[in-house]
Design a protein around this motif. Structure first.
Motif, PDB file in Angstrom:
ATOM      1  N   ALA A  49      -0.014  -4.321  17.659  1.00  0.00           N
ATOM      2  CA  ALA A  49       1.088  -4.714  18.537  1.00  0.00           C
ATOM      3  C   ALA A  49       1.981  -5.743  17.848  1.00  0.00           C
ATOM      4  CB  ALA A  49       0.539  -5.267  19.851  1.00  0.00           C
ATOM      5  N   ALA A  50       1.346  -6.656  17.132  1.00  0.00           N
ATOM      6  CA  ALA A  50       2.118  -7.683  16.433  1.00  0.00           C
ATOM      7  C   ALA A  50       3.014  -7.066  15.366  1.00  0.00           C
ATOM      8  CB  ALA A  50       1.173  -8.718  15.813  1.00  0.00           C
ATOM      9  N   LYS A  51       2.522  -6.010  14.754  1.00  0.00           N
ATOM     10  CA  LYS A  51       3.339  -5.314  13.749  1.00  0.00           C
ATOM     11  C   LYS A  51       4.604  -4.735  14.399  1.00  0.00           C
ATOM     12  CE  LYS A  51       2.819  -4.511   9.983  1.00  0.00           C
ATOM     13  NZ  LYS A  51       3.496  -5.104   8.782  1.00  0.00           N
ATOM     14  N   VAL A  52       4.464  -4.195  15.584  1.00  0.00           N
ATOM     15  CA  VAL A  52       5.630  -3.667  16.296  1.00  0.00           C
ATOM     16  C   VAL A  52       6.638  -4.788  16.555  1.00  0.00           C
ATOM     17  CG1 VAL A  52       6.427  -2.549  18.424  1.00  0.00           C
ATOM     18  CG2 VAL A  52       4.283  -1.813  17.358  1.00  0.00           C
ATOM     19  N   HIS A  53       6.134  -5.924  16.977  1.00  0.00           N
ATOM     20  CA  HIS A  53       7.028  -7.049  17.247  1.00  0.00           C
ATOM     21  C   HIS A  53       7.674  -7.557  15.968  1.00  0.00           C
ATOM     22  CE1 HIS A  53       8.851 -10.301  19.320  1.00  0.00           C
ATOM     23  NE2 HIS A  53       8.140 -11.234  18.723  1.00  0.00           N
ATOM     24  N   GLU A  54       6.884  -7.613  14.909  1.00  0.00           N
ATOM     25  CA  GLU A  54       7.403  -8.099  13.618  1.00  0.00           C
ATOM     26  C   GLU A  54       8.625  -7.280  13.181  1.00  0.00           C
ATOM     27  OE1 GLU A  54       4.428  -7.867  10.473  1.00  0.00           O
ATOM     28  OE2 GLU A  54       6.038  -7.424   9.035  1.00  0.00           O
ATOM     29  N   LEU A  55       8.570  -5.977  13.427  1.00  0.00           N
ATOM     30  CA  LEU A  55       9.637  -5.100  12.938  1.00  0.00           C
ATOM     31  C   LEU A  55      10.801  -4.951  13.916  1.00  0.00           C
ATOM     32  CD1 LEU A  55       7.405  -2.333  11.321  1.00  0.00           C
ATOM     33  CD2 LEU A  55       8.825  -4.011  10.118  1.00  0.00           C
ATOM     34  N   THR A  56      10.575  -5.294  15.164  1.00  0.00           N
ATOM     35  CA  THR A  56      11.618  -5.040  16.172  1.00  0.00           C
ATOM     36  C   THR A  56      12.095  -6.289  16.894  1.00  0.00           C
ATOM     37  OG1 THR A  56      10.017  -4.718  17.961  1.00  0.00           O
ATOM     38  CG2 THR A  56      10.614  -2.761  16.653  1.00  0.00           C
ATOM     39  N   GLY A  57      11.263  -7.317  16.922  1.00  0.00           N
ATOM     40  CA  GLY A  57      11.628  -8.503  17.683  1.00  0.00           C
ATOM     41  C   GLY A  57      11.681  -8.270  19.177  1.00  0.00           C
ATOM     42  N   LEU A  58      11.096  -7.176  19.617  1.00  0.00           N
ATOM     43  CA  LEU A  58      11.248  -6.783  21.020  1.00  0.00           C
ATOM     44  C   LEU A  58       9.986  -6.920  21.847  1.00  0.00           C
ATOM     45  CD1 LEU A  58      13.377  -3.539  20.572  1.00  0.00           C
ATOM     46  CD2 LEU A  58      14.017  -5.519  21.949  1.00  0.00           C
ATOM     47  N   ALA A  59       8.864  -7.176  21.198  1.00  0.00           N
ATOM     48  CA  ALA A  59       7.596  -7.023  21.910  1.00  0.00           C
ATOM     49  C   ALA A  59       6.716  -8.256  21.735  1.00  0.00           C
ATOM     50  CB  ALA A  59       6.884  -5.772  21.410  1.00  0.00           C
ATOM     51  N   PRO A  60       7.112  -9.373  22.330  1.00  0.00           N
ATOM     52  CA  PRO A  60       6.411 -10.635  22.065  1.00  0.00           C
ATOM     53  C   PRO A  60       5.063 -10.776  22.757  1.00  0.00           C
ATOM     54  CG  PRO A  60       8.194 -10.986  23.633  1.00  0.00           C
ATOM     55  CD  PRO A  60       8.302  -9.555  23.170  1.00  0.00           C
ATOM     56  N   THR A  61       4.729  -9.848  23.659  1.00  0.00           N
ATOM     57  CA  THR A  61       3.449  -9.983  24.366  1.00  0.00           C
ATOM     58  C   THR A  61       2.684  -8.662  24.379  1.00  0.00           C
ATOM     59  OG1 THR A  61       4.471  -9.501  26.512  1.00  0.00           O
ATOM     60  CG2 THR A  61       4.310 -11.819  25.893  1.00  0.00           C
ATOM     61  N   VAL A  62       1.381  -8.803  24.568  1.00  0.00           N
ATOM     62  CA  VAL A  62       0.472  -7.648  24.608  1.00  0.00           C
ATOM     63  C   VAL A  62      -0.341  -7.715  25.882  1.00  0.00           C
ATOM     64  CG1 VAL A  62      -1.256  -6.347  23.311  1.00  0.00           C
ATOM     65  CG2 VAL A  62       0.182  -8.022  22.135  1.00  0.00           C
ATOM     66  N   ALA A  63      -0.381  -6.607  26.601  1.00  0.00           N
ATOM     67  CA  ALA A  63      -1.183  -6.530  27.813  1.00  0.00           C
ATOM     68  C   ALA A  63      -2.607  -6.097  27.473  1.00  0.00           C
ATOM     69  CB  ALA A  63      -0.555  -5.533  28.789  1.00  0.00           C
ATOM     70  N   LEU A  64      -3.571  -6.635  28.190  1.00  0.00           N
ATOM     71  CA  LEU A  64      -4.969  -6.247  27.993  1.00  0.00           C
ATOM     72  C   LEU A  64      -5.471  -5.417  29.171  1.00  0.00           C
ATOM     73  CD1 LEU A  64      -6.547  -9.592  26.679  1.00  0.00           C
ATOM     74  CD2 LEU A  64      -5.439  -7.749  25.373  1.00  0.00           C
ATOM     75  N   HIS A  65      -6.463  -4.599  28.892  1.00  0.00           N
ATOM     76  CA  HIS A  65      -7.097  -3.767  29.914  1.00  0.00           C
ATOM     77  C   HIS A  65      -8.569  -4.160  29.928  1.00  0.00           C
ATOM     78  CE1 HIS A  65      -7.264  -0.144  32.433  1.00  0.00           C
ATOM     79  NE2 HIS A  65      -5.998   0.053  32.191  1.00  0.00           N
ATOM     80  N   ILE A  66      -9.019  -4.610  31.094  1.00  0.00           N
ATOM     81  CA  ILE A  66     -10.403  -5.076  31.189  1.00  0.00           C
ATOM     82  C   ILE A  66     -11.212  -4.075  32.006  1.00  0.00           C
ATOM     83  CG2 ILE A  66     -11.899  -6.979  31.982  1.00  0.00           C
ATOM     84  CD1 ILE A  66      -9.970  -7.725  29.668  1.00  0.00           C
ATOM     85  N   PRO A  67     -12.278  -3.496  31.485  1.00  0.00           N
ATOM     86  CA  PRO A  67     -13.103  -4.014  30.387  1.00  0.00           C
ATOM     87  C   PRO A  67     -12.811  -3.433  28.993  1.00  0.00           C
ATOM     88  CG  PRO A  67     -14.332  -2.355  31.583  1.00  0.00           C
ATOM     89  CD  PRO A  67     -12.989  -2.459  32.244  1.00  0.00           C
ATOM     90  N   TRP A 351      23.146  -5.765  13.926  1.00  0.00           N
ATOM     91  CA  TRP A 351      22.722  -6.956  14.667  1.00  0.00           C
ATOM     92  C   TRP A 351      21.276  -7.312  14.330  1.00  0.00           C
ATOM     93  CZ3 TRP A 351      19.421  -7.081  19.238  1.00  0.00           C
ATOM     94  CH2 TRP A 351      19.382  -8.335  19.865  1.00  0.00           C
ATOM     95  N   ARG A 352      20.424  -6.296  14.217  1.00  0.00           N
ATOM     96  CA  ARG A 352      19.037  -6.555  13.823  1.00  0.00           C
ATOM     97  C   ARG A 352      18.994  -7.268  12.475  1.00  0.00           C
ATOM     98  NH1 ARG A 352      18.030  -0.981  15.031  1.00  0.00           N
ATOM     99  NH2 ARG A 352      17.512  -0.903  17.246  1.00  0.00           N
ATOM    100  N   GLU A 353      19.765  -6.736  11.526  1.00  0.00           N
ATOM    101  CA  GLU A 353      19.755  -7.350  10.198  1.00  0.00           C
ATOM    102  C   GLU A 353      20.208  -8.797  10.264  1.00  0.00           C
ATOM    103  OE1 GLU A 353      21.885  -4.559   7.587  1.00  0.00           O
ATOM    104  OE2 GLU A 353      19.930  -4.395   6.586  1.00  0.00           O
ATOM    105  N   SER A 354      21.220  -9.054  11.098  1.00  0.00           N
ATOM    106  CA  SER A 354      21.733 -10.421  11.214  1.00  0.00           C
ATOM    107  C   SER A 354      20.670 -11.363  11.749  1.00  0.00           C
ATOM    108  CB  SER A 354      22.963 -10.436  12.131  1.00  0.00           C
ATOM    109  OG  SER A 354      22.555 -10.334  13.487  1.00  0.00           O
ATOM    110  N   ARG A 355      19.645 -10.807  12.380  1.00  0.00           N
ATOM    111  CA  ARG A 355      18.574 -11.633  12.930  1.00  0.00           C
ATOM    112  C   ARG A 355      17.328 -11.591  12.059  1.00  0.00           C
ATOM    113  NH1 ARG A 355      16.914  -9.609  18.079  1.00  0.00           N
ATOM    114  NH2 ARG A 355      16.417 -11.715  18.769  1.00  0.00           N
ATOM    115  N   GLY A 356      17.468 -11.051  10.867  1.00  0.00           N
ATOM    116  CA  GLY A 356      16.327 -11.039   9.950  1.00  0.00           C
ATOM    117  C   GLY A 356      15.335  -9.930  10.201  1.00  0.00           C
ATOM    118  N   LEU A 357      15.783  -8.926  10.960  1.00  0.00           N
ATOM    119  CA  LEU A 357      14.907  -7.786  11.232  1.00  0.00           C
ATOM    120  C   LEU A 357      15.373  -6.589  10.417  1.00  0.00           C
ATOM    121  CD1 LEU A 357      14.841  -8.178  15.109  1.00  0.00           C
ATOM    122  CD2 LEU A 357      12.839  -8.423  13.601  1.00  0.00           C
TER     123      LEU A 357
END
Lengths: 388, 388, 388, 388
Positions: A49-67, A351-357
């Motif tokens: 999930a962090a990799k997705v955020h790293e490349l897009t800047g769009l996904a700062p959080t991850v939901a968990l499913h318990i258990p 715009w993405r490039e301008s933000r370092g993405l």
């Protein structure tokens, strides 16, 4: 029409929560196919999930499913996430995979099993305290397969009671969001089949109980954006589960089946204040990647939401209202379609490039060799999945 | 209206094939619940099917699913069945659970995988020779999830070629029946989505290729009995897969969701000669018993078919044609409804007893203690299931 | 299972309101066919409705549609009805046939047209005072055909304001019931598409505002009896519009398309107290008889409701609860099906005769020669219809 | 991806036939609203169609509906059309508005009425000789509303016989295209409900009998482009009736409800050779403009088809096949989506100008004052409509 520069502030605020389970294997009752590189642990899912955020800047959080995402130390899991650049988000309860839940969980006629399901939610609340999550999301698989199997009414009353017990335990900053679903896995009736039922249940609880709208959980032909409008109007839209579908709850990549519907939904979100800074609406994906690679599947998904959000933000509201006021049906429709047909991909890339993405996160991922490395590294162990 | 005595000859001929897999565990992508007493082997599944036949006299054959019912010695399996009072019937091929079939089987773009799938069907034909089965039933999970994923046309052509290769191997007394399905497990397109496609494919093969109609494999609102009529009219209705559904392919007990639809289907079967002695139409169940006990679930199912067949046979065709000819819509409808509303359960019970069968097979099974004994005996081992 | 004698008190109370417009010609956008004997005036429609009641004892009231049933003297119309043995019932407003309503009525963006539509409802209230009717039923054709045509949200707010203005004028003994409809005549969105929206709107008005459930106004696959249960549970089920459908809002004879669904609906009505003496739920038909004769079409309809009500009342609730409590899915389903499959026609016929009614009202009507006499008498003038 | 210049030859060949009836008033069973300027005569409808062609260069022919477009001298009508720059095209038969057709036309059980319907088609063939039209299009409203009303099978056989009688009269250069429709105006069954039935019927006739695919005539969830592919593959796709729908047969502007579906359909048309110079496929609109102005409604429609055709032609087939061959689901989908998301409006506008057409036909029409002039000129008389 607004210029692209007018909408970047809002785009910059956009956050789409990723579901940890999207990175595990999924499938149908007929077969769950595996993919090399699939995570084996909650930690690996969060890394993806962090990799997705790293490349897009769009996904700062991850939901968990318990258990499914049970670990010994949730605080440590949260630190792991933060080290990778993301936070833990919504906690999703799961009361549909224990043999005890064969005939229901929060709606079960046996008080012992209801309490077991309530306790499972209490554990989720405990986890939320450890992770700092604010939202407890409840999707119930409860329902029946045959007319007469159980009392629809008694189940509804038991559901109300169970939810009230859970709601009482919420901390003041926490929220309960109740998802509805038309059918599956129950086939005759589901206990929360529609937004009306979800709304009736959460309204009985209190202000911090809200409705979760999964875009795939409706009957054929349902005008989903109308429901978005209505829930925003009534102040009860808590969150979105984005995905897309051709027939049933296909859980395909959001925007893949009917991009125009996604646009219309986001148009209503914009019109109803759902993207405002103080909006109570949270956005997340709830998808399956049965045959395609998961990380790029999630990248594609958040990009689809971003592109359609941009188009929705480009709607010329002044022109729209003018055409509407004069009942010029074709002109009003054209204002909307003008925004929908605008190709925003170039401006978004710049715009993405301008933000370092990366300008093109899909290509950046493909060219990074990351998927191959994961496949090489993640050998042995048991790939994560639903364990159905 | 005909008297009950007028229809017993036809009822006595009725045979409904049971699917071996109905006795194993099944479920949804969310969970497969288990049931005590579930068979562990093909032999135990056949024993359960034989129990259904013993109590109802309606189910003289059992269909196998390959590789789910793979054994070393099919001739021995056939003897086992005959000793229990039943015969082995249709062989169902399964080319959807091997990792190689992730992107298709008979339609796959890779000739190697197509050949693998063709070989799997050749093995089914070998088994048919050993068991004396005459029907090879092909249901394909092939399809795509996303527009563009593959060429719809190329897949159709490859399917035609693969089927032709299989068809060539049929012995003169053998038939190929091709099932169609609207959606699932593929969500964007399935390669045989409708009766038109199945008909086009089997027509290209030859006279011994026919269509299999699964009552749950249609879009919402489809008039299924019209298709039954049309396939009978065109001489291409090979077999039925009976089940019922509220929404999608729910695979519920036949007659449970819409008993009037089952009646209308059987009315068209009667009208089209599908119950005649020389009829080419075979009847079988294709169901799941996700939460209910399996043996009584199958007993209930064959009884539902029998009860609706009796009602369909009670239609007063002379009165019906008279009302139709005079365009008396209400009278014509009433003739049909009179048969549908006739409670045949009492006469069927008496007739069953006269043939040495229990008057109420459901009660007979419940009171026999058989289910409890199975639960006690069948401990250990792995319960049969789909292995998805 | 209860005996027939146990349920006759409830059956004797049953009242099903007939819609005056069912006796006029109706059809589709393609053609409205005429029938000899069709009424020309509101008085003749009421006479036809009275004939249905005379033969069935089931239909003591007639609903009017304004302006279709506009007369100079409503008190006289009421006397005419009473002389024929029936009463005037619900007043249905019609704000969809004036050119002004092309883009909406109570939701229109032009305050002048909204006021015109509100005034039309005020006239309905005036008529209610003259006729003694208690229910004002509002079905809106309002909606849009194209995305962007108007603001979904603004229309919803205007609807709320218009309804509030109408509601304020209700006398204390009067009620407002708001019908919802999935689609048609608007195709992109309707302003009251689902029970959730109707409930949200009436809840904002007050206790005497309730929901009207038309059985044909749902998306494919919707579990209608669940909605019945929920509205009864929430105390907001005001009335039923009965009819049946295969695909869309077909407005066929109630019970004709899916008799089991009608049974399940009535089972929930019984379970939820909807047939109790103090029930607030009213039952009416809303149907079209495009090709069949209208009077016998209505007779057939009320008989269908009566027969299914009888079956629903025959459900053995003690046995049902016992099976439900032990999670015996097949047994619980069988209890329900036992009632559904019981052929009540003989006992109903005898009971009718005991009350001075014809045993078989359909046959009594057919043999009476009434239809032929009407065709002979009603020549000249303009047959009533929708005037679309 | 191909450049725009690569596709202009194909675009220049594109021809979309307009339906004369789109210029008349239409509506629903609830109301037909009128519009100032609506044509009163076939000549005026043709003039409106010619205006669409004048501004777009896309609509060189006009389809007639008989008897709606009945005139004394069809040769003169053809000259009138040519003087305005268009030709007369497909002749559509109408056997659903005479009282005799209440229970069917080509399928009617009464041979006299069948012959009347056959004669109506013979008159259409006569008109085709006068106008030079090559296609006779048959859409039947035939069907039933209630189970039992008539024999599904007998109707099918009578249909086959009636069609054969009509087909025999075709001149060698003429074709018969048979349209299918899921439901409406019949609600229980339609006699040609699906492409399979249409194909079975036309295949029995001969090579010049083909299927007409109306994009709105399918069950919810149907993959329409699959049917396009299959009919092209089988060589039996005769023509398209374009429109769009959200729920039923809404007959909205093509591309308005689901532009991505229109793109996918046109992608299959391109892939299957339907736009090739020697293609047998004809394209026409079949729409209603219930609330919007009709001439601009038709302009918008042909532009929508043109824009989506351009996008479909821009698909990079080499890249698509490469991604498909490697089972890169996301890449293959992206190739398709790249074309769909390309904003072709600018290049199309420039290309139109280069051909002497207005860059923006919608604006050109709006600014021309034509609609206002029509409203002023066309006063008195009876506006054209369906006369239902």
């Amino acid at each position: 029409m607004p210029r692209f520069a007018d909408i970047t502030d809002t785009l910059a605020r956009q956050a789409i929560e990723l579901p940890s389970w999207a990175f595990g294997n999924s499938g149908t009752r007929f077969k769950v196919f595996s993919t090399p590189g699939t995570p084996r642990t909650p930690e690996e899912k969060i890394a993806d999930a962090a990799k997705v955020h790293e490349l897009t800047g769009l996904a700062p959080t991850v939901a968990l499913h318990i258990p499914w995402d049970t670990v010994d130390d949730y605080a440590a899991l949260g630190r792991h996430a933060r080290e990778l650049g993301v936070e833990l988000g919504t906690i999703n309860s799961n009361t549909f995979q224990d043999e005890d839940y064969k005939f229901g969980s929060l709606t079960h006629s046996d008080a012992r099993i209801r309490q077991k399901a309530i306790d499972a939610h209490f554990r989720c609340l405990d986890i939320m305290h450890a992770t700092g999550s604010t939202d407890l999301k409840i999707w119930l698989a409860d329902g029946t397969n045959y007319p007469g199997q159980d009392s629809l009414r008694a189940r509804q009353d038991r559901l109300a009671e169970s939810l009230a017990t859970i709601y009482e335990r919420l901390a003041p900053h926490q929220r309960l969001v109740l998802e509805y679903k038309f059918f599956e896995p129950a086939f005759y009736h589901t206990d929360v089949p529609d937004w009306g039922t979800s709304l009736a249940q959460v309204s009985a609880l209190g202000d911090r109980a809200l409705v979760c709208l999964d875009t795939g959980h409706h009957a054929p032909g349902t005008n989903v954006e109308f429901i978005v409008m209505q829930l925003l109007r009534l102040g009860r839209l808590g969150s979105f589960d984005f995905n897309s579908r051709f027939y049933a709850d296909d859980d395909l990549i959001v925007g893949a089946a009917d991009p125009f519907q996604l646009f219309r939904i986001l148009h209503e979100v914009v019109a109803g204040g759902g993207l405002a800074e103080d909006s109570a609406v949270r956005f997340m994906l709830d998808q399956c990647h049965n045959i395609e690679d998961k990380i790029p599947g999630q990248i594609r998904s958040v990009l689809n939401v971003q592109e359609m959000t941009a188009r929705a933000l480009l709607v010329d509201h002044a022109a729209l209202e003018k055409a509407q006021a004069s009942h010029d049906v074709l002109a009003a429709n054209e204002v909307l379609m003008d925004a929908f047909q605008t190709d925003v991909r170039g401006e978004l890339a710049a715009w993405r490039e301008s933000r370092g993405l990366p300008a093109d996160p899909m290509r950046a991922y493909a060219e990074s060799g990351h998927q191959r490395r994961l496949a090489e590294q993640r050998v042995g162990g048991t790939q994560a999945g639903w364990g159905a």
